[in-house]
Design a protein around this motif. Structure first.
Motif, PDB file in Angstrom:
ATOM      1  N   SER A  34      19.044  34.506 -62.721  1.00 11.13           N
ATOM      2  CA  SER A  34      20.035  33.518 -62.293  1.00 11.13           C
ATOM      3  C   SER A  34      19.808  33.246 -60.817  1.00 11.13           C
ATOM      4  CB  SER A  34      21.463  34.023 -62.539  1.00 11.13           C
ATOM      5  OG  SER A  34      21.721  35.178 -61.762  1.00 11.13           O
ATOM      6  N   ALA A  35      20.168  32.049 -60.382  1.00 12.14           N
ATOM      7  CA  ALA A  35      19.941  31.666 -58.994  1.00 12.14           C
ATOM      8  C   ALA A  35      21.201  31.055 -58.402  1.00 12.14           C
ATOM      9  CB  ALA A  35      18.787  30.668 -58.899  1.00 12.14           C
ATOM     10  N   GLN A  36      21.420  31.321 -57.123  1.00 11.96           N
ATOM     11  CA  GLN A  36      22.522  30.735 -56.365  1.00 11.96           C
ATOM     12  C   GLN A  36      21.941  30.066 -55.129  1.00 11.96           C
ATOM     13  OE1 GLN A  36      26.074  30.564 -56.851  1.00 11.96           O
ATOM     14  NE2 GLN A  36      25.723  29.131 -55.173  1.00 11.96           N
ATOM     15  N   ALA A  37      22.188  28.769 -54.998  1.00 14.38           N
ATOM     16  CA  ALA A  37      21.683  28.020 -53.850  1.00 14.38           C
ATOM     17  C   ALA A  37      22.432  28.412 -52.587  1.00 14.38           C
ATOM     18  CB  ALA A  37      21.848  26.522 -54.102  1.00 14.38           C
ATOM     19  N   HIS A  38      21.723  28.376 -51.447  1.00 13.63           N
ATOM     20  CA  HIS A  38      22.353  28.529 -50.140  1.00 13.63           C
ATOM     21  C   HIS A  38      21.476  27.854 -49.100  1.00 13.63           C
ATOM     22  CE1 HIS A  38      19.683  31.847 -48.783  1.00 13.63           C
ATOM     23  NE2 HIS A  38      19.761  32.291 -50.021  1.00 13.63           N
ATOM     24  N   ASP A  39      22.021  27.585 -47.954  1.00 16.73           N
ATOM     25  CA  ASP A  39      21.316  26.876 -46.888  1.00 16.73           C
ATOM     26  C   ASP A  39      20.765  25.556 -47.437  1.00 16.73           C
ATOM     27  OD1 ASP A  39      21.948  28.975 -45.116  1.00 16.73           O
ATOM     28  OD2 ASP A  39      20.185  30.097 -45.778  1.00 16.73           O
ATOM     29  N   ALA A  40      19.774  24.979 -46.772  1.00 16.18           N
ATOM     30  CA  ALA A  40      19.283  23.657 -47.173  1.00 16.18           C
ATOM     31  C   ALA A  40      18.604  23.676 -48.544  1.00 16.18           C
ATOM     32  CB  ALA A  40      18.336  23.103 -46.121  1.00 16.18           C
ATOM     33  N   ALA A  42      17.245  26.965 -49.855  1.00 15.40           N
ATOM     34  CA  ALA A  42      17.023  28.370 -50.204  1.00 15.40           C
ATOM     35  C   ALA A  42      17.893  28.766 -51.400  1.00 15.40           C
ATOM     36  CB  ALA A  42      17.329  29.268 -49.008  1.00 15.40           C
ATOM     37  N   SER A  43      17.546  29.895 -51.997  1.00 16.80           N
ATOM     38  CA  SER A  43      18.355  30.449 -53.076  1.00 16.80           C
ATOM     39  C   SER A  43      18.148  31.953 -53.145  1.00 16.80           C
ATOM     40  CB  SER A  43      18.003  29.799 -54.424  1.00 16.80           C
ATOM     41  OG  SER A  43      16.652  29.976 -54.737  1.00 16.80           O
ATOM     42  N   THR A  44      19.124  32.607 -53.746  1.00 15.19           N
ATOM     43  CA  THR A  44      19.023  34.024 -54.072  1.00 15.19           C
ATOM     44  C   THR A  44      18.905  34.099 -55.586  1.00 15.19           C
ATOM     45  OG1 THR A  44      20.375  34.654 -52.182  1.00 15.19           O
ATOM     46  CG2 THR A  44      20.158  36.276 -53.965  1.00 15.19           C
ATOM     47  N   VAL A  45      17.838  34.729 -56.048  1.00 15.23           N
ATOM     48  CA  VAL A  45      17.598  34.841 -57.484  1.00 15.23           C
ATOM     49  C   VAL A  45      17.864  36.283 -57.899  1.00 15.23           C
ATOM     50  CG1 VAL A  45      15.912  34.586 -59.341  1.00 15.23           C
ATOM     51  CG2 VAL A  45      15.871  33.008 -57.388  1.00 15.23           C
ATOM     52  N   ASP A  55      12.774  30.451 -50.388  1.00 17.82           N
ATOM     53  CA  ASP A  55      12.975  29.390 -49.399  1.00 17.82           C
ATOM     54  C   ASP A  55      11.737  28.504 -49.403  1.00 17.82           C
ATOM     55  OD1 ASP A  55      14.230  27.883 -47.429  1.00 17.82           O
ATOM     56  OD2 ASP A  55      14.005  29.366 -45.847  1.00 17.82           O
ATOM     57  N   GLU A  56      11.753  27.509 -48.587  1.00 17.04           N
ATOM     58  CA  GLU A  56      10.620  26.598 -48.436  1.00 17.04           C
ATOM     59  C   GLU A  56      10.207  26.575 -46.971  1.00 17.04           C
ATOM     60  OE1 GLU A  56       8.900  25.025 -50.669  1.00 17.04           O
ATOM     61  OE2 GLU A  56      10.185  24.978 -52.439  1.00 17.04           O
ATOM     62  N   PRO A  57       8.981  26.162 -46.704  1.00 17.73           N
ATOM     63  CA  PRO A  57       8.587  25.979 -45.306  1.00 17.73           C
ATOM     64  C   PRO A  57       9.313  24.767 -44.712  1.00 17.73           C
ATOM     65  CG  PRO A  57       6.835  25.266 -46.788  1.00 17.73           C
ATOM     66  CD  PRO A  57       7.893  25.881 -47.645  1.00 17.73           C
ATOM     67  N   PRO A  58       9.353  24.652 -43.392  1.00 17.18           N
ATOM     68  CA  PRO A  58      10.045  23.516 -42.760  1.00 17.18           C
ATOM     69  C   PRO A  58       9.574  22.150 -43.270  1.00 17.18           C
ATOM     70  CG  PRO A  58       9.568  25.185 -41.116  1.00 17.18           C
ATOM     71  CD  PRO A  58       8.873  25.617 -42.396  1.00 17.18           C
ATOM     72  N   ALA A  59       8.302  22.003 -43.593  1.00 17.09           N
ATOM     73  CA  ALA A  59       7.785  20.718 -44.086  1.00 17.09           C
ATOM     74  C   ALA A  59       8.434  20.302 -45.404  1.00 17.09           C
ATOM     75  CB  ALA A  59       6.277  20.783 -44.254  1.00 17.09           C
ATOM     76  N   GLY A  62      12.943  23.707 -45.661  1.00 17.62           N
ATOM     77  CA  GLY A  62      13.459  25.067 -45.538  1.00 17.62           C
ATOM     78  C   GLY A  62      13.260  25.637 -44.153  1.00 17.62           C
ATOM     79  N   GLU A  63      13.546  26.928 -44.059  1.00 17.05           N
ATOM     80  CA  GLU A  63      13.393  27.626 -42.784  1.00 17.05           C
ATOM     81  C   GLU A  63      12.317  28.707 -42.856  1.00 17.05           C
ATOM     82  OE1 GLU A  63      17.031  28.698 -40.876  1.00 17.05           O
ATOM     83  OE2 GLU A  63      18.058  26.919 -41.664  1.00 17.05           O
ATOM     84  N   ASN A  64      11.592  28.753 -43.981  1.00 17.62           N
ATOM     85  CA  ASN A  64      10.487  29.698 -44.150  1.00 17.62           C
ATOM     86  C   ASN A  64      10.942  31.158 -44.014  1.00 17.62           C
ATOM     87  OD1 ASN A  64       7.787  29.900 -44.902  1.00 17.62           O
ATOM     88  ND2 ASN A  64       7.097  30.163 -42.800  1.00 17.62           N
ATOM     89  N   THR A  65      12.117  31.467 -44.565  1.00 20.06           N
ATOM     90  CA  THR A  65      12.645  32.831 -44.494  1.00 20.06           C
ATOM     91  C   THR A  65      12.201  33.706 -45.672  1.00 20.06           C
ATOM     92  OG1 THR A  65      14.667  32.204 -45.651  1.00 20.06           O
ATOM     93  CG2 THR A  65      14.698  32.063 -43.225  1.00 20.06           C
ATOM     94  N   ALA A  66      11.539  33.090 -46.648  1.00 22.58           N
ATOM     95  CA  ALA A  66      11.103  33.821 -47.840  1.00 22.58           C
ATOM     96  C   ALA A  66      10.009  33.002 -48.519  1.00 22.58           C
ATOM     97  CB  ALA A  66      12.288  34.020 -48.795  1.00 22.58           C
TER      98      ALA A  66
END
Length: 175
Positions: A34-40, A42-45, A55-59, A62-66
């Protein structure tokens, strides 16, 4: 691979074979996430008792945190290869001292962003290299490679269409 690890894998293969031959329904396993969205973006699975950040890279917003989802796919593919090679080495009686794997995939973001609907949003190609260290002949390792390629579940998910049923649930918010 250590003797204890080999014995452990042998025991699992034997026990599973016995259980499934007695009752084929015991071969069916359900995995859940299961996944929960957060920030722009990102998600916690949640994966059973574990959780991973995505997360995703800035391009890509995202913020490239994962790692991003396609990097997790590559990780899933590689780790599944390692597991499958280990199990099949045991089943085929092939000694493996070490396994390393690496992968890379080509992704054209025009498909993801909808800039060109003729471009698929996923990888156009994925390349996997598995390196085996051990005392066996190349022919024996090619036999192992063929067995692993034929039985790797994540590789199978990629090579063969898998039915996915996707349902949208909506909940009205009070704000």
């Amino acid at each position: 691979m250590t003797t204890a690890a080999v014995t452990h894998l042998s025991a699992i293969v034997a026990a599973t074979g016995d259980a499934v031959s007695e009752d084929a329904t015991k071969a069916h396993v359900v995995f859940r996430a299961s996944a929960q969205a957060h920030d722009a973006v990102a998600s916690t699975v949640r994966l059973g008792k574990y959780s991973v950040e995505v997360d995703e890279p800035p391009a890509l917003g995202g913020e490239n945190t994962a790692p991003n989802p396609v990097e997790y796919y590559l990780a899933s593919l590689l780790s599944c290869h390692v597991v499958t090679y280990r199990f099949w080495a045991e089943r085929l009686g092939i000694r493996v001292d070490d396994i390393k794997a690496r992968a890379e995939g080509d992704l054209d973001v025009r498909g993801f962003f909808g800039f060109d609907d003729a471009v698929r949003p996923g990888f156009g190609e994925v390349r996997v290299v598995v390196t085996i260290t051990g005392p066996e002949s190349r022919e024996r390792y090619l036999e192992l490679h063929a067995a692993a390629e034929a039985h790797c579940p994540v590789l199978d998910l990629t090579r063969n269409p898998t039915p996915v049923v996707s349902v949208l649930e909506t909940v009205e918010s009070n704000g």
